[in-house]
Scaffold this active site. Structure first.
Site, mmCIF file in Angstrom:
data_model
loop_
_atom_site.group_PDB
_atom_site.id
_atom_site.type_symbol
_atom_site.label_atom_id
_atom_site.label_comp_id
_atom_site.label_asym_id
_atom_site.label_seq_id
_atom_site.Cartn_x
_atom_site.Cartn_y
_atom_site.Cartn_z
ATOM 1 N N LYS A 7 113.365 50.947 -3.520
ATOM 2 C CA LYS A 7 112.551 52.128 -3.203
ATOM 3 C C LYS A 7 112.584 53.085 -4.394
ATOM 4 O O LYS A 7 113.657 53.274 -5.007
ATOM 5 C CB LYS A 7 113.112 52.802 -1.947
ATOM 6 C CG LYS A 7 112.282 53.952 -1.406
ATOM 7 C CD LYS A 7 112.868 54.457 -0.090
ATOM 8 C CE LYS A 7 112.081 55.593 0.515
ATOM 9 N NZ LYS A 7 112.629 56.058 1.803
ATOM 10 N N SER A 12 109.490 56.163 5.631
ATOM 11 C CA SER A 12 108.971 56.332 4.294
ATOM 12 C C SER A 12 109.239 55.142 3.362
ATOM 13 O O SER A 12 108.626 55.054 2.305
ATOM 14 C CB SER A 12 109.583 57.581 3.664
ATOM 15 O OG SER A 12 110.980 57.438 3.508
ATOM 16 N N SER A 58 113.495 56.183 8.255
ATOM 17 C CA SER A 58 112.664 55.680 7.153
ATOM 18 C C SER A 58 112.925 54.239 6.732
ATOM 19 O O SER A 58 112.136 53.674 5.967
ATOM 20 C CB SER A 58 112.805 56.591 5.940
ATOM 21 O OG SER A 58 112.083 57.772 6.151
#
Lengths: 442, 87
Positions: free
Chosen positions: A73, A148, A172
């Site tokens: 990420k 996310s 997330s």
């Protein structure tokens, strides 16, 4: 194929690390333009794979993750790669060091394939708010992948990597894992180092793996967990012994989610009840969103003060998108009003209350189960209200508020859309979580 | 506010609207938490163990990369002056 098996194959020469990297790069080349998952690739990946292959050929010792390919990420620092949090604020920012989790993976000979898309600064639960365009769901590219950690879950679902790392502040990791039909683990707060994570809300954030199976999740978690001198909140948790039978608390979710998800969940509970003792439990879901967002607004406002445009990147207020701005403005309003204890103090009290409730429940049961998300993924670009968006965190945020470990595993598919089942455990009881999760995984 | 969640720039006038909406939302959230009676607390850490180590140090490569990230550099210094990001 499990990660454990693939590492074995690589070490036995049945597959090379170079071939593994090339296979994924080919898939990325074919699919990334449409799905918008990878933001940056590691140009050294093939070179690193060749070095691992050479070590194996020479009979030298290699790590537990030899040749395994990882997507990261874009808020977890990888030395030499652009870590931009999917924001124009940090566009061009090259990380000067490795996050502790990255160092641990590299020490075990894993290969970082590249940095993946996400909601801007992790502020979002749909994967749409990246400044570099929305991530698309590999199951159906018209749908959101969740967020996310949108790119992390999508990369695993699209077979672009062996596993991915995400961060979870209010769901997330688990939310996109649910929407993409993969497994997402939010470890106990303090069990995995956050050093090198560009924080969203530091008392809630946790780095964790997104994988194809619970077995893979445990394999990666065992590598990345543990005390880190560079993150004072971390510690070593004792490994708890597995049990033959777990007592399961089933959360009452009446009126809180999509009817189809509720039905699927109750069907699954029925199946589980054949092998496990089941008890109904009530979580304080009615105050989850309120508590979570008051904490997040304040902590996010505080964490973004470093993006002042002076030392690195651009000034955040001038270059960020809608949801980031909303949280910064909201956080500044709380700070202004706080001298009277109007907002934050109430949220801290609510947090203590939620924690106490979990303590009481875990005296009665070993594990808690509930759906991961209250709604199925919507179409990219659909208009929804702020409150509707925040309501998406209702089932996941309590684990962050209380610092508990939680995992999302695939529960089933409704109208072609995957959805997840969530399991929660006490602090440091990931072993139970994954033992039970592995047994009921389909 | 009902909107698409895809990224877009935010204008100054919109920021004022966001501010007033955020205030309303926060008041609403706080009101809901108003009746909870419990002392403030912190997260218990369970049975874990932590022994402190030696801390950290940086290397030359870190320094080189961070200097290249900085918008304004003069010789051995990062210039963190007000308004520097606009240059």
């Amino acid at each position: 194929m499990s990660i454990r098996q693939k590492v074995l194959d690589i070490k036995l020469g049945e597959l090379t690390a170079t071939q593994n990297v090339n296979d994924f790069l080919k898939t990325i080349d074919e699919k990334n333009k449409e799905l918008n998952i990878f933001l940056h690739l590691n140009s050294e990946a093939i070179k690193q794979a060749k070095e691992i292959d050479l070590k194996i050929k020479q009979g030298k010792e290699t790590g537990k993750l030899a040749g395994i390919c990882v997507a990261v990420k874009s808020n977890i620092s990888v030395k030499g790669l652009e870590t931009n949090c999917a924001s124009k604020v940090l566009e061009g920012y090259i990380s000067g060091y490795d996050a502790t989790v990255i160092k641990k993976l590299k020490d075990e000979d894993a290969i970082i394939l590249g940095m993946v898309n996400m909601d801007e600064f992790a502020c979002g639960g749909t994967g749409e708010s990246s400044a570099f365009g929305p991530t698309k769901n590999p199951i159906n590219s018209e749908l959101i992948p969740g967020g996310s950690s949108s790119g992390s879950a999508s990369a695993v679902a699209a077979k672009m990597c062996d596993f991915a790392l995400g961060s979870d502040t209010g769901g997330s990791i688990r939310n996109p894992a649910s929407h993409c039909g993969v497994v997402g683990l939010k470890p106990t707060y303090g069990s995995v180092s956050r050093y090198g994570l560009l924080d969203m809300a530091m008392s809630l954030d946790q780095i964790g793996p997104i994988t194809n199976s619970v077995e893979d999740s445990k394999f990666v978690f065992d590598v990345i967990k543990g005390q880190d001198d560079l993150d004072a909140t971390t510690q070593n948790y004792k490994e708890v012994s597995k049990k033959n039978k777990y007592k399961i608390g089933v959360v009452n979710i009446d009126e809180l989610c999509d009817k189809n998800i509720e039905k699927l969940f109750l069907d699954r509970v029925k199946k589980i009840s054949k092998d496990y003792e089941i008890t109904n439990v009530n979580l304080p879901l009615d105050i989850a969103i309120e508590t979570y967002y008051l904490l997040v607004y304040v902590e996010f406002f505080s964490s973004t003060r470093k993006y002042d445009g002076r030392r690195f990147g651009k000034k955040i207020e001038d270059f960020a998108g809608l949801e980031v701005i909303r949280r910064i403005i909201g956080g500044s309003e709380i700070t202004r009003a706080e001298h009277g204890g109007r907002h934050y103090q109430k949220a801290l009290k609510a947090r203590a209350y939620i924690k106490k409730k979990f303590d009481e429940i875990f005296k009665e049961v070993d594990l808690i189960i509930l759906p991961t998300v209250p709604a199925l993924p919507h179409k990219i670009g659909d208009k929804i209200s702020t409150k509707e968006m925040y309501a998406g965190d209702v089932f996941t945020s309590l684990a962050n508020i209380a610092g508990l470990p939680a995992i999302s595993i695939p529960m089933g598919i409704i109208d072609g859309k995957p959805t997840g089942l969530q399991i929660l455990a006490k602090h440091g009881y990931e072993n139970w979580l994954m033992d039970f999760g592995g047994k009921i995984e389909e | 506010m009902v909107d698409s969640l895809t990224w877009r720039e935010v204008s100054d006038s919109e920021k004022e609207k966001i501010r007033s909406d955020a205030k309303k939302l926060l008041d609403e959230f706080s009101k809901k938490l108003g009746n909870i009676e419990i002392d403030e607390s912190y997260l218990e850490k369970g049975d874990g163990v932590r022994r402190e180590g030696v801390g950290w140090g940086s290397d030359e490569e870190f320094r080189k990369i961070m200097f290249s990230n900085a918008p304004l550099v003069e010789e051995d210094l990062i210039l963190a002056e007000k308004g520097g990001w606009k240059k």
